[in-house]
Write a protein that holds these residues in place. Sequence first.
Motif, PDB file in Angstrom:
ATOM      1  N   ARG A 103       0.832  -1.199   0.000  1.00 44.62           N
ATOM      2  CA  ARG A 103       0.000   0.000   0.000  1.00 44.62           C
ATOM      3  C   ARG A 103       0.867   1.248   0.000  1.00 44.62           C
ATOM      4  O   ARG A 103       2.050   1.198   0.358  1.00 44.62           O
ATOM      5  CB  ARG A 103      -0.921   0.018   1.235  1.00 44.62           C
ATOM      6  CG  ARG A 103      -1.829  -1.191   1.328  1.00 44.62           C
ATOM      7  CD  ARG A 103      -2.707  -1.135   2.553  1.00 44.62           C
ATOM      8  NE  ARG A 103      -3.677  -0.054   2.465  1.00 44.62           N
ATOM      9  CZ  ARG A 103      -4.429   0.360   3.486  1.00 44.62           C
ATOM     10  NH1 ARG A 103      -4.311  -0.212   4.666  1.00 44.62           N
ATOM     11  NH2 ARG A 103      -5.286   1.346   3.328  1.00 44.62           N
ATOM     12  N   GLU A 116     -13.769   4.741   4.168  1.00 48.50           N
ATOM     13  CA  GLU A 116     -12.903   4.815   5.354  1.00 48.50           C
ATOM     14  C   GLU A 116     -13.087   3.612   6.270  1.00 48.50           C
ATOM     15  O   GLU A 116     -14.201   3.140   6.494  1.00 48.50           O
ATOM     16  CB  GLU A 116     -13.186   6.096   6.150  1.00 48.50           C
ATOM     17  CG  GLU A 116     -13.004   7.387   5.363  1.00 48.50           C
ATOM     18  CD  GLU A 116     -11.556   7.693   4.999  1.00 48.50           C
ATOM     19  OE1 GLU A 116     -10.651   6.942   5.429  1.00 48.50           O
ATOM     20  OE2 GLU A 116     -11.335   8.686   4.296  1.00 48.50           O
ATOM     21  N   GLU A 174      -2.393   6.442   1.738  1.00 40.93           N
ATOM     22  CA  GLU A 174      -3.699   5.785   1.924  1.00 40.93           C
ATOM     23  C   GLU A 174      -4.114   5.778   3.396  1.00 40.93           C
ATOM     24  O   GLU A 174      -5.257   5.463   3.712  1.00 40.93           O
ATOM     25  CB  GLU A 174      -3.645   4.325   1.434  1.00 40.93           C
ATOM     26  CG  GLU A 174      -3.440   4.159  -0.060  1.00 40.93           C
ATOM     27  CD  GLU A 174      -3.313   2.681  -0.435  1.00 40.93           C
ATOM     28  OE1 GLU A 174      -4.083   1.860   0.105  1.00 40.93           O
ATOM     29  OE2 GLU A 174      -2.435   2.359  -1.260  1.00 40.93           O
ATOM     30  N   THR A 192      -7.761   2.599   6.810  1.00 40.69           N
ATOM     31  CA  THR A 192      -7.426   3.883   6.174  1.00 40.69           C
ATOM     32  C   THR A 192      -7.153   4.940   7.237  1.00 40.69           C
ATOM     33  O   THR A 192      -6.586   5.980   6.947  1.00 40.69           O
ATOM     34  CB  THR A 192      -8.557   4.387   5.256  1.00 40.69           C
ATOM     35  OG1 THR A 192      -9.722   4.677   6.046  1.00 40.69           O
ATOM     36  CG2 THR A 192      -8.902   3.352   4.184  1.00 40.69           C
TER      37      THR A 192
END
Length: 235
Positions: free
Chosen positions: A26, A200, A30, A218
């Motif tokens: 990731r 989220e 993010e 997140t």
Amino acid sequence: MNADIIKENLKEVETRINAACTRAGRERDEITLIAVSKTKPVSDIETVLGENISVFGENKVQELTEKYELLPKDIRWHLIGHLQTNKVKYIVDKVAMIHSVDSLKLAEQIQKEAEKKGIICNILIEVNMAREESKFGVYEEDVEALILEIAKLPNVHICGLMTIAPNVEEAEKNRKYFRKLRQLNIDIKMKNIDNVTMDELSMGMTGDYEIAIEEGATMVRVGTGIFGERNYRTS
């Protein structure tokens, strides 16, 4: 706490977040790091602000409103603690997001106060994934029905889900809860409900935020890891 120690703690947290992102494939952007400043003095928050952190989490309405008045207005405050309906009016226009909505009654009160102020209030639905009696939050099987009702409220916008995992010695034990919450989030997002984005996932705290990031968080809520132990004696 000493400002230098806070800065060192922040560097350590950032290093760990980056490492967890790398493991999960990731990007760092993010993840929103929420510095949980409950029971901490304004001076500690100012130290963190100086390190380019602008998102802070508070548990109590009174503490949030007091700090709101004393600190820069571009701070993005998140209410992460349990919210009573009679206190909604004090914070609805001061917070970027409320993480702890777990009933239609609370959402309706947020709607009422947000409508008065002419704003849209962003919220997360708090899910009690581990079904702990000591914690707030709706059970997994009741989440979708609640979201369908709250989605009808025009001044309340559901952005996703939040959970407080059990306080465990080994963070790995909470992985299953984070994984299940992410899947629940995906399942609801795929239904394309109006006024619901599901972008989220607020999960993971000082003891387990790295696992939470690996499982799709997140937003991570880190207090002790940045500010040290909480000052409950002085709160």
